[in-house]
Design a protein around this motif. Structure first.
Motif, mmCIF file in Angstrom:
data_model
loop_
_atom_site.group_PDB
_atom_site.id
_atom_site.type_symbol
_atom_site.label_atom_id
_atom_site.label_comp_id
_atom_site.label_asym_id
_atom_site.label_seq_id
_atom_site.Cartn_x
_atom_site.Cartn_y
_atom_site.Cartn_z
ATOM 1 N N ALA A 1 40.160 40.768 44.844
ATOM 2 C CA ALA A 1 39.993 41.620 44.706
ATOM 3 C C ALA A 1 40.636 43.197 45.854
ATOM 4 C CB ALA A 1 38.298 41.888 45.947
ATOM 5 N N ILE A 2 41.088 42.210 46.209
ATOM 6 C CA ILE A 2 42.720 43.416 46.175
ATOM 7 C C ILE A 2 44.106 43.474 45.507
ATOM 8 C CG2 ILE A 2 44.423 44.848 48.246
ATOM 9 C CD1 ILE A 2 42.292 44.310 50.043
ATOM 10 N N GLY A 3 44.142 41.864 45.349
ATOM 11 C CA GLY A 3 45.117 41.622 44.608
ATOM 12 C C GLY A 3 45.530 41.962 42.955
ATOM 13 N N GLN A 4 44.266 42.048 41.895
ATOM 14 C CA GLN A 4 44.264 42.903 41.109
ATOM 15 C C GLN A 4 44.798 43.170 41.280
ATOM 16 O OE1 GLN A 4 41.427 41.325 38.128
ATOM 17 N NE2 GLN A 4 40.734 39.462 39.191
ATOM 18 N N PRO A 5 44.045 44.704 41.553
ATOM 19 C CA PRO A 5 45.362 46.278 41.721
ATOM 20 C C PRO A 5 45.987 46.954 41.975
ATOM 21 C CG PRO A 5 42.662 46.325 43.432
ATOM 22 C CD PRO A 5 43.023 44.869 42.681
ATOM 23 N N LEU A 6 46.443 45.290 42.557
ATOM 24 C CA LEU A 6 47.555 45.598 43.885
ATOM 25 C C LEU A 6 48.657 44.906 43.366
ATOM 26 C CD1 LEU A 6 50.092 46.223 46.668
ATOM 27 C CD2 LEU A 6 49.247 43.886 46.835
ATOM 28 N N SER A 7 48.579 43.543 42.030
ATOM 29 C CA SER A 7 49.136 43.430 40.781
ATOM 30 C C SER A 7 49.400 44.706 40.141
ATOM 31 C CB SER A 7 48.622 42.144 39.652
ATOM 32 O OG SER A 7 49.062 41.357 40.738
ATOM 33 N N ARG A 8 48.362 45.470 40.124
ATOM 34 C CA ARG A 8 48.758 46.357 38.473
ATOM 35 C C ARG A 8 49.895 47.684 39.229
ATOM 36 N NH1 ARG A 8 45.547 45.693 34.136
ATOM 37 N NH2 ARG A 8 44.168 43.618 34.788
ATOM 38 N N ILE A 9 49.416 48.201 40.432
ATOM 39 C CA ILE A 9 49.805 49.079 40.995
ATOM 40 C C ILE A 9 51.864 48.563 41.397
ATOM 41 C CG2 ILE A 9 50.516 50.576 43.352
ATOM 42 C CD1 ILE A 9 47.322 50.221 43.511
ATOM 43 N N LEU A 10 52.312 47.492 41.825
ATOM 44 C CA LEU A 10 53.112 47.133 42.081
ATOM 45 C C LEU A 10 54.647 46.625 40.038
ATOM 46 C CD1 LEU A 10 52.017 44.785 44.350
ATOM 47 C CD2 LEU A 10 53.867 46.728 45.107
ATOM 48 N N VAL A 11 52.929 46.246 39.419
ATOM 49 C CA VAL A 11 53.602 46.460 38.197
ATOM 50 C C VAL A 11 54.438 48.354 37.367
ATOM 51 C CG1 VAL A 11 53.520 45.515 35.469
ATOM 52 C CG2 VAL A 11 53.107 43.877 37.680
ATOM 53 N N SER A 12 53.582 48.326 37.586
ATOM 54 C CA SER A 12 53.276 49.730 37.279
ATOM 55 C C SER A 12 55.026 50.240 37.607
ATOM 56 C CB SER A 12 52.487 51.088 37.498
ATOM 57 O OG SER A 12 51.604 50.147 36.645
ATOM 58 N N ALA A 13 54.984 50.132 38.951
ATOM 59 C CA ALA A 13 55.884 50.457 39.864
ATOM 60 C C ALA A 13 57.852 49.918 39.613
ATOM 61 C CB ALA A 13 55.898 50.426 41.167
ATOM 62 N N GLY A 14 56.818 48.443 38.698
ATOM 63 C CA GLY A 14 58.551 48.217 38.630
ATOM 64 C C GLY A 14 59.004 47.194 39.513
ATOM 65 N N TYR A 15 58.364 46.472 40.069
ATOM 66 C CA TYR A 15 58.401 45.227 40.590
ATOM 67 C C TYR A 15 58.104 44.258 40.093
ATOM 68 C CZ TYR A 15 58.331 48.047 44.539
ATOM 69 O OH TYR A 15 58.553 49.122 45.497
ATOM 70 N N LYS A 16 59.278 42.770 40.231
ATOM 71 C CA LYS A 16 58.584 41.612 39.077
ATOM 72 C C LYS A 16 57.747 40.935 40.145
ATOM 73 C CE LYS A 16 60.060 38.462 36.218
ATOM 74 N NZ LYS A 16 59.276 38.030 35.489
ATOM 75 N N VAL A 17 56.589 40.683 39.994
ATOM 76 C CA VAL A 17 55.256 40.544 40.680
ATOM 77 C C VAL A 17 55.589 38.473 40.098
ATOM 78 C CG1 VAL A 17 53.449 40.278 41.389
ATOM 79 C CG2 VAL A 17 55.035 42.448 41.041
ATOM 80 N N TYR A 18 54.872 38.058 41.438
ATOM 81 C CA TYR A 18 55.100 36.594 41.134
ATOM 82 C C TYR A 18 53.134 36.587 41.857
ATOM 83 C CZ TYR A 18 58.872 35.079 39.123
ATOM 84 O OH TYR A 18 60.092 35.183 38.250
ATOM 85 N N GLY A 19 52.414 35.851 41.410
ATOM 86 C CA GLY A 19 50.791 35.788 41.496
ATOM 87 C C GLY A 19 51.171 34.896 41.702
#
Length: 242
Positions: free
Chosen positions: A13-31
């Motif tokens: 529930a938090i992970g999905q919006p957090l993923s979108r925020i981080l990816v939009s900010a330019g981070y490389k995200v492994y989830g």
């Protein structure tokens, strides 16, 4: 080059919006997700999916050693959708285990991989009775409390391990979640927090804040969130599309 983040519980529930925020900010995200069926959800968000079980300690070390993230964000829980009362007793036991044994494995893997910063999810609604508003140094419910003594023990175990890890380590004590994926469209208790606002706080904690514990919830006389507000410049009314 943007920093690499390992987000445990990226499909939650938090992970999905957090993923979108981080990816939009330019981070490389492994989830991470425990469920292979959720891999397409992670890919759609621009996240590199990792199917893993936090109790497989050696494999977890191998995963983080390969990814080499600068930052780990742990959003793992195992609670039923909408906090289904018929499922909560067993879910609380499982989540307490995640907070103790799972945290131990995650921190050991993070340290072995050279992680610099570690952000962990906790909860702000198990303070013991006492003067209000509750601040982060106030005691939590005793182990003998029914039915939440085990939950309080799990939180204590998580927070102690995180704060004493030697990493730049932050614990975010979220209020009761509402919003997409939580099972609640509106707050059902004082000092709750919307999942998107909670995700924003975790995203800000990637770059702001010193090692410590932070209450993260909407304003209410029962809980002080001054530390999070002043440290992160966080707005509990923030939403992704606002």
């Amino acid at each position: 080059m943007s920093k690499t983040i390992f987000l445990a519980g990226a499909s939650g529930a938090i992970g999905q919006p957090l993923s979108r925020i981080l990816v939009s900010a330019g981070y490389k995200v492994y989830g991470s997700t425990l469920d292979e069926a959720k891999v397409p959800i992670l890919k759609e968000m621009g996240v590199e999916p990792v199917v893993m079980n936090v109790y497989e300690a050696e494999r977890l070390k191998e995963i983080l050693a390969e990814i080499k993230p600068e930052i780990v964000i742990n959003q793992l829980t195992d609670l039923p959708y909408g906090l289904d009362a018929d499922k909560m007793a067993e879910a609380l036991i499982r989540t307490a285990r995640i907070r103790t044994e799972g945290t131990k494995n995650m921190i050991e893997a993070a340290k072995a991989a050279g992680v610099k910063r570690y952000i962990a999810q906790s909860i702000s609604f198990i303070y013991d009775e006492g003067p209000l508003p509750h601040v982060e140094s106030d005691p939590l419910l005793p182990s003998s409390h029914e039915p939440y003594g085990g939950t309080a023990d799990g939180v204590r175990g998580l927070e102690k391990q995180v704060i004493e890890s030697g990493l730049e380590a932050l614990v975010l004590r979220f209020g009761l979640l509402y919003g997409s994926g939580s099972g609640f469209d509106a707050p059902i208790a004082p000092a709750s927090v919307h999942v998107e606002a909670a995700a924003k706080a975790a995203a800000i904690a990637v770059i702001k804040g010193e090692t410590g514990i932070y209450n993260v919830a909407e304003a209410h006389e029962s809980l002080s969130t001054e530390k999070a507000l002043s440290t992160f410049g966080w707005n509990p009314d923030w939403r992704i599309n606002s």
